[in-house]
Design a protein around this motif. Structure first.
Motif, PDB file in Angstrom:
ATOM      1  N   ASN A  45      57.084 -45.461  54.697  1.00  0.00           N
ATOM      2  CA  ASN A  45      56.811 -44.947  52.990  1.00  0.00           C
ATOM      3  C   ASN A  45      56.201 -46.147  52.883  1.00  0.00           C
ATOM      4  O   ASN A  45      56.340 -46.257  51.528  1.00  0.00           O
ATOM      5  N   PRO A  46      54.644 -45.045  52.589  1.00  0.00           N
ATOM      6  CA  PRO A  46      53.682 -46.059  51.539  1.00  0.00           C
ATOM      7  C   PRO A  46      53.939 -45.172  50.535  1.00  0.00           C
ATOM      8  O   PRO A  46      54.422 -44.554  49.975  1.00  0.00           O
ATOM      9  N   PRO A  47      53.234 -46.530  49.117  1.00  0.00           N
ATOM     10  CA  PRO A  47      53.770 -45.526  47.512  1.00  0.00           C
ATOM     11  C   PRO A  47      53.151 -43.838  47.657  1.00  0.00           C
ATOM     12  O   PRO A  47      52.913 -42.662  46.475  1.00  0.00           O
ATOM     13  N   ASP A  48      51.253 -43.509  48.812  1.00  0.00           N
ATOM     14  CA  ASP A  48      51.315 -42.181  48.205  1.00  0.00           C
ATOM     15  C   ASP A  48      51.947 -41.710  49.906  1.00  0.00           C
ATOM     16  O   ASP A  48      50.947 -40.550  49.901  1.00  0.00           O
ATOM     17  N   HIS A  49      53.001 -41.408  50.019  1.00  0.00           N
ATOM     18  CA  HIS A  49      53.581 -40.720  51.245  1.00  0.00           C
ATOM     19  C   HIS A  49      53.162 -39.454  50.935  1.00  0.00           C
ATOM     20  O   HIS A  49      53.550 -38.656  51.254  1.00  0.00           O
ATOM     21  N   CYS A  50      53.394 -38.984  49.365  1.00  0.00           N
ATOM     22  CA  CYS A  50      53.686 -37.521  48.994  1.00  0.00           C
ATOM     23  C   CYS A  50      52.088 -36.588  49.591  1.00  0.00           C
ATOM     24  O   CYS A  50      52.138 -35.895  49.971  1.00  0.00           O
ATOM     25  N   TYR A  51      51.084 -37.501  49.017  1.00  0.00           N
ATOM     26  CA  TYR A  51      50.040 -37.194  49.278  1.00  0.00           C
ATOM     27  C   TYR A  51      50.077 -37.039  50.496  1.00  0.00           C
ATOM     28  O   TYR A  51      49.125 -36.221  50.933  1.00  0.00           O
ATOM     29  N   LEU A  52      49.870 -38.168  51.368  1.00  0.00           N
ATOM     30  CA  LEU A  52      49.169 -37.975  52.679  1.00  0.00           C
ATOM     31  C   LEU A  52      50.376 -37.056  53.754  1.00  0.00           C
ATOM     32  O   LEU A  52      49.939 -36.277  54.777  1.00  0.00           O
ATOM     33  N   CYS A  53      52.055 -37.184  52.986  1.00  0.00           N
ATOM     34  CA  CYS A  53      52.317 -35.822  54.355  1.00  0.00           C
ATOM     35  C   CYS A  53      51.683 -34.342  53.693  1.00  0.00           C
ATOM     36  O   CYS A  53      51.942 -33.795  54.201  1.00  0.00           O
ATOM     37  N   LYS A  54      51.645 -34.205  52.537  1.00  0.00           N
ATOM     38  CA  LYS A  54      51.563 -32.623  52.387  1.00  0.00           C
ATOM     39  C   LYS A  54      50.305 -32.214  52.585  1.00  0.00           C
ATOM     40  O   LYS A  54      49.614 -31.194  52.970  1.00  0.00           O
ATOM     41  N   HIS A  55      48.979 -33.215  52.529  1.00  0.00           N
ATOM     42  CA  HIS A  55      47.866 -33.562  53.517  1.00  0.00           C
ATOM     43  C   HIS A  55      48.498 -32.931  55.437  1.00  0.00           C
ATOM     44  O   HIS A  55      47.656 -32.386  56.184  1.00  0.00           O
ATOM     45  N   HIS A  56      48.760 -33.673  55.819  1.00  0.00           N
ATOM     46  CA  HIS A  56      49.912 -33.295  56.822  1.00  0.00           C
ATOM     47  C   HIS A  56      49.881 -32.328  57.469  1.00  0.00           C
ATOM     48  O   HIS A  56      49.517 -31.216  58.044  1.00  0.00           O
ATOM     49  N   LEU A  57      50.601 -32.072  56.500  1.00  0.00           N
ATOM     50  CA  LEU A  57      51.269 -30.674  56.801  1.00  0.00           C
ATOM     51  C   LEU A  57      51.009 -29.288  56.352  1.00  0.00           C
ATOM     52  O   LEU A  57      50.950 -28.076  56.668  1.00  0.00           O
ATOM     53  N   PHE A  58      50.570 -29.269  55.570  1.00  0.00           N
ATOM     54  CA  PHE A  58      48.959 -28.393  55.281  1.00  0.00           C
ATOM     55  C   PHE A  58      48.139 -28.299  56.068  1.00  0.00           C
ATOM     56  O   PHE A  58      47.935 -27.342  55.696  1.00  0.00           O
ATOM     57  N   SER A  59      47.477 -28.571  56.191  1.00  0.00           N
ATOM     58  CA  SER A  59      46.570 -28.552  57.146  1.00  0.00           C
ATOM     59  C   SER A  59      46.985 -27.724  58.258  1.00  0.00           C
ATOM     60  O   SER A  59      46.610 -27.200  59.069  1.00  0.00           O
ATOM     61  N   ALA A  60      48.754 -28.247  59.048  1.00  0.00           N
ATOM     62  CA  ALA A  60      48.904 -27.551  60.140  1.00  0.00           C
ATOM     63  C   ALA A  60      48.878 -26.397  60.052  1.00  0.00           C
ATOM     64  O   ALA A  60      49.165 -25.125  60.786  1.00  0.00           O
ATOM     65  N   LEU A  61      49.287 -26.318  58.606  1.00  0.00           N
ATOM     66  CA  LEU A  61      49.414 -24.137  58.143  1.00  0.00           C
ATOM     67  C   LEU A  61      48.527 -23.898  57.593  1.00  0.00           C
ATOM     68  O   LEU A  61      48.686 -22.510  58.422  1.00  0.00           O
ATOM     69  N   LEU A  62      47.490 -24.601  57.654  1.00  0.00           N
ATOM     70  CA  LEU A  62      46.943 -23.907  57.392  1.00  0.00           C
ATOM     71  C   LEU A  62      46.264 -23.013  58.739  1.00  0.00           C
ATOM     72  O   LEU A  62      45.763 -22.055  59.236  1.00  0.00           O
ATOM     73  N   ALA A  63      45.639 -24.175  59.679  1.00  0.00           N
ATOM     74  CA  ALA A  63      45.996 -23.769  60.766  1.00  0.00           C
ATOM     75  C   ALA A  63      46.438 -22.765  61.716  1.00  0.00           C
ATOM     76  O   ALA A  63      45.685 -21.757  62.228  1.00  0.00           O
ATOM     77  N   MET A  64      47.232 -22.966  61.247  1.00  0.00           N
ATOM     78  CA  MET A  64      48.239 -21.457  61.759  1.00  0.00           C
ATOM     79  C   MET A  64      47.941 -20.250  61.007  1.00  0.00           C
ATOM     80  O   MET A  64      47.679 -19.114  61.544  1.00  0.00           O
ATOM     81  N   ALA A  65      47.783 -20.551  59.510  1.00  0.00           N
ATOM     82  CA  ALA A  65      47.476 -19.331  59.481  1.00  0.00           C
ATOM     83  C   ALA A  65      46.119 -19.127  59.439  1.00  0.00           C
ATOM     84  O   ALA A  65      45.533 -17.490  59.711  1.00  0.00           O
ATOM     85  N   ALA A  66      45.161 -19.288  60.378  1.00  0.00           N
ATOM     86  CA  ALA A  66      43.854 -18.820  61.310  1.00  0.00           C
ATOM     87  C   ALA A  66      43.894 -18.204  62.194  1.00  0.00           C
ATOM     88  O   ALA A  66      42.881 -17.341  62.210  1.00  0.00           O
ATOM     89  N   GLU A  67      44.632 -19.379  63.274  1.00  0.00           N
ATOM     90  CA  GLU A  67      45.255 -18.239  64.733  1.00  0.00           C
ATOM     91  C   GLU A  67      45.851 -16.752  63.960  1.00  0.00           C
ATOM     92  O   GLU A  67      45.691 -16.549  65.036  1.00  0.00           O
ATOM     93  N   GLU A  68      46.525 -16.798  62.923  1.00  0.00           N
ATOM     94  CA  GLU A  68      47.450 -15.311  62.474  1.00  0.00           C
ATOM     95  C   GLU A  68      46.217 -14.238  61.693  1.00  0.00           C
ATOM     96  O   GLU A  68      46.461 -13.363  61.902  1.00  0.00           O
ATOM     97  N   ARG A  69      44.730 -15.557  62.017  1.00  0.00           N
ATOM     98  CA  ARG A  69      43.716 -14.261  60.212  1.00  0.00           C
ATOM     99  C   ARG A  69      44.183 -13.952  59.496  1.00  0.00           C
ATOM    100  O   ARG A  69      44.265 -13.107  58.888  1.00  0.00           O
ATOM    101  N   ILE A  70      44.820 -14.564  58.853  1.00  0.00           N
ATOM    102  CA  ILE A  70      45.334 -14.941  57.155  1.00  0.00           C
ATOM    103  C   ILE A  70      44.377 -15.961  56.957  1.00  0.00           C
ATOM    104  O   ILE A  70      44.581 -16.982  56.624  1.00  0.00           O
ATOM    105  N   ASP A  71      43.661 -14.958  55.049  1.00  0.00           N
ATOM    106  CA  ASP A  71      43.028 -15.860  54.745  1.00  0.00           C
ATOM    107  C   ASP A  71      43.687 -16.979  53.514  1.00  0.00           C
ATOM    108  O   ASP A  71      42.956 -18.062  53.303  1.00  0.00           O
ATOM    109  N   HIS A  72      44.593 -16.911  53.020  1.00  0.00           N
ATOM    110  CA  HIS A  72      45.421 -16.951  51.238  1.00  0.00           C
ATOM    111  C   HIS A  72      46.605 -17.833  52.057  1.00  0.00           C
ATOM    112  O   HIS A  72      47.772 -17.401  53.232  1.00  0.00           O
TER     113      HIS A  72
END
Length: 269
Positions: A88-115
């Motif tokens: 639970n570091p002080p910047d956990h919000c940043y680290l969490c968002k970066h991790h989760l949305f990176s996964a979401l962007l990878a999923m979107a790429a697999e679905e061929r969705i740009d946005h």
């Protein structure tokens, strides 16, 4: 459709995207965004809820029900606890968002969705939100922010659209209930979740159960403190929380305030 210039602008922007993935938590903002995307793009919308151990299970169930009611394709993606934020570091919000949305962007790429879209609104810019930096770095889009929609706009429009969550209290992940630089165990998250669900059931949906080891510190809006003390006697709050493993149960007389467990300007709620 509501007669609102900002809403019409939002729909025009969404229509130009063709296909979108919406990060969907089931909160007021993401539900409003998902409804607008469905109106603008029909079936070319995929709602994705990222399920981590620090998201309350009740929120996942509500997200599923809401997506179904809106007639939108919905996918729940289970993500394990990122070890980078286990303490639970002080910047956990940043680290969490970066991790989760990176996964979401990878999923979107697999679905061929740009946005890939998320529900930041213009009021969010008034807070210091390190998670927003991660979204900007990754290129995640915030259509509500672009349309100039504030929280009051979103609640008003959601009500006129008949969205059941229009007056839903703001939520935050369970990491915000634990002091920073404290190792987070899954059992502790479940304890907090169970305690907050109990307090919500007896009439306090905006509650925060801040957990300090053996001490439970309850925060509710300042104007609800008297009612909480009365309800505590009626419903046995002290006994119920002690049954979860707390030795001391307290009410914070300062009332609920954002980020009360953070050191410095973080924005966990």
């Amino acid at each position: 459709m509501p007669e609102d210039k900002k809403y019409r602008s939002l729909l025009r922007d969404l229509q130009q995207m063709g296909k979108v993935v919406v990060a969907f938590s089931g909160g007021v903002d993401s539900t409003f965004l998902l409804h607008a995307a469905r109106e603008a793009l029909g079936t070319n919308v995929l709602a994705v809820t990222l399920a981590t151990p620090y998201i309350p299970r009740s929120e996942l169930a509500e997200a599923k029900a809401l997506a179904d009611s809106l007639g939108v394709r919905h996918r729940v993606v289970v993500e394990p606890f990122p070890e980078a934020i286990r303490n639970n570091p002080p910047d956990h919000c940043y680290l969490c968002k970066h991790h989760l949305f990176s996964a979401l962007l990878a999923m979107a790429a697999e679905e061929r969705i740009d946005h890939v879209l998320e529900g930041t609104n213009s009021d969010d810019l008034q807070d210091f939100r390190p998670g927003l930096r991660a979204l900007r770095e990754l290129g995640v889009e915030s259509p509500l922010l672009k349309a100039g929609l504030a929280k009051d706009d979103i609640r008003r429009l959601s009500r006129s659209l008949g969205l059941s969550v229009w007056d839903k209290p703001a939520k935050a992940c369970l990491l915000s209930r634990i002091p920073v630089d404290t190792r987070v165990e899954d059992a502790e998250l479940r304890r907090i979740e169970e305690g907050e669900e109990f307090l919500a059931r007896i009439g306090f949906p905006s509650v925060r159960l801040r957990s300090h080891g053996e001490i439970a510190r309850i925060e509710v809006p300042l104007e609800e403190i008297t009612a909480l003390i009365a309800a505590a006697r009626q419903h046995g709050v002290d006994d119920r929380l002690k049954a979860l493993g707390y030795r001391h149960v307290t009410v914070d007389l300062a009332g609920y305030r954002r980020g009360s467990l953070n050191r410095g300007p973080d924005t966990a709620s």
